[in-house]
Scaffold this motif. Structure first.
Motif, mmCIF file in Angstrom:
data_model
loop_
_atom_site.group_PDB
_atom_site.id
_atom_site.type_symbol
_atom_site.label_atom_id
_atom_site.label_comp_id
_atom_site.label_asym_id
_atom_site.label_seq_id
_atom_site.Cartn_x
_atom_site.Cartn_y
_atom_site.Cartn_z
ATOM 1 N N THR A 183 -8.061 -7.568 -17.970
ATOM 2 C CA THR A 183 -6.612 -7.739 -18.123
ATOM 3 C C THR A 183 -6.203 -9.199 -17.978
ATOM 4 O OG1 THR A 183 -6.314 -7.301 -15.776
ATOM 5 C CG2 THR A 183 -6.086 -5.433 -17.267
ATOM 6 N N LYS B 285 -3.580 -4.107 -22.093
ATOM 7 C CA LYS B 285 -2.608 -3.925 -21.012
ATOM 8 C C LYS B 285 -1.804 -5.191 -20.779
ATOM 9 C CE LYS B 285 -5.127 -0.429 -18.582
ATOM 10 N NZ LYS B 285 -5.101 0.332 -17.391
ATOM 11 N N CYS C 139 0.087 -6.883 -17.324
ATOM 12 C CA CYS C 139 0.126 -6.754 -15.865
ATOM 13 C C CYS C 139 1.224 -7.635 -15.289
ATOM 14 C CB CYS C 139 -1.217 -7.155 -15.252
ATOM 15 S SG CYS C 139 -2.595 -6.144 -15.797
ATOM 16 N N TYR C 140 1.835 -7.131 -14.229
ATOM 17 C CA TYR C 140 2.909 -7.858 -13.557
ATOM 18 C C TYR C 140 2.594 -7.959 -12.071
ATOM 19 C CZ TYR C 140 5.306 -6.469 -17.820
ATOM 20 O OH TYR C 140 5.634 -6.266 -19.131
ATOM 21 N N PHE D 282 0.365 -4.788 -10.778
ATOM 22 C CA PHE D 282 0.290 -3.466 -11.401
ATOM 23 C C PHE D 282 0.202 -3.656 -12.912
ATOM 24 C CE2 PHE D 282 4.725 -4.532 -10.841
ATOM 25 C CZ PHE D 282 5.350 -4.137 -12.014
ATOM 26 N N CYS D 283 -0.616 -2.833 -13.533
ATOM 27 C CA CYS D 283 -0.868 -2.955 -14.970
ATOM 28 C C CYS D 283 -0.452 -1.677 -15.689
ATOM 29 C CB CYS D 283 -2.351 -3.210 -15.230
ATOM 30 S SG CYS D 283 -2.953 -4.746 -14.504
ATOM 31 N N ASN D 284 0.042 -1.852 -16.877
ATOM 32 C CA ASN D 284 0.418 -0.736 -17.737
ATOM 33 C C ASN D 284 -0.097 -1.004 -19.137
ATOM 34 O OD1 ASN D 284 2.043 0.547 -15.722
ATOM 35 N ND2 ASN D 284 3.679 -0.907 -16.171
ATOM 36 N N SER D 285 -0.327 0.077 -19.871
ATOM 37 C CA SER D 285 -0.610 -0.102 -21.290
ATOM 38 C C SER D 285 0.638 -0.693 -21.928
ATOM 39 C CB SER D 285 -0.935 1.235 -21.941
ATOM 40 O OG SER D 285 -2.111 1.769 -21.382
ATOM 41 N N TRP D 286 0.447 -1.380 -23.023
ATOM 42 C CA TRP D 286 1.598 -1.967 -23.707
ATOM 43 C C TRP D 286 2.596 -0.865 -24.050
ATOM 44 C CZ3 TRP D 286 2.673 -7.014 -24.466
ATOM 45 C CH2 TRP D 286 1.646 -7.930 -24.314
ATOM 46 N N HIS D 287 3.859 -1.037 -23.664
ATOM 47 C CA HIS D 287 4.901 -0.067 -24.002
ATOM 48 C C HIS D 287 5.204 -0.164 -25.505
ATOM 49 C CE1 HIS D 287 8.313 2.539 -23.624
ATOM 50 N NE2 HIS D 287 9.134 1.607 -24.072
#
Length: 189
Positions: A28, A43, A45-46, A55-60
């Motif tokens: 990431t 992903k 991450c912020y 915290f990481c998320n898949s691309w919205h």
């Protein structure tokens, strides 16, 4: 045994290139804004400023440049898979001393390296623009601030981005050794 020296070096460098590439694309940490956000192929991450946790998320919504880089990486992986099948055939002596198979290996290795290079260029140029535009947009900056994320840091290149560059260079070296093996095979016949 001396006639397969270049092939051994080519396969070894190719394997190293694959490992580095897989580590790179699964990370990431391609690029980001220092201490606030990082982006990668899969992903975003912020970093929550209060408790300093990431915290990481898949691309919205996947930006076009990320989708394009993903396509280039997938093409590179497909080339690698076919190369691995051909290398296995070489090891099992099914294609021993086959000039055509060696040419195909060379071309696939070169294509794989080119696809990685293009993905790195796309992510490097467009990713930097994306992050700097995000940082300069006061509304976006305020939205992130309300979530506890500060995106005012300096632009930075991540270790995985550098690893992808190294993987590409190693694949180019592998391509060169496959060509040297082909030349050696042609000279001995």
């Amino acid at each position: 045994m001396a006639d397969s020296f270049f092939l051994v070096i080519a396969v070894t460098t190719f394997a190293l290139g694959i490992v580095l590439f897989l580590v790179s694309i699964s990370s990431t940490s391609w690029q980001g804004l220092d201490g606030g956000v990082t982006i990668s192929l899969w992903k975003v991450c912020y970093r929550h400023h209060v408790d300093k946790s990431w915290f990481c998320n898949s691309w919205h919504e996947i930006p076009g440049f990320v989708r394009l880089a993903q396509v280039f990486c997938i093409i590179s992986l497909l080339c690698c898979i076919v190369c691995l099948i051909l290398i296995a055939a070489f090891v099992l002596r099914c294609l021993h001393r086959s000039k055509l198979a060696l040419i195909v290996l060379s071309l696939l290795t070169f294509t794989s390296a080119c696809m990685i290079t293009i993905a790195v260029i796309v992510m490097g140029i467009k990713g930097r623009e994306y992050l700097l535009e995000l940082k300069e947009d006061d509304d976006e900056m305020f939205k992130y601030f309300l979530k506890g994320i500060i995106i005012s840091g300096f632009y930075e290149i991540g270790w995985a981005f550098i690893l992808a560059i190294v993987a590409s260079l190693i694949d180019y070296i592998s391509f060169g050794f496959f060509l040297l093996e082909y030349q050696d095979m042609t000279d001995t016949n």
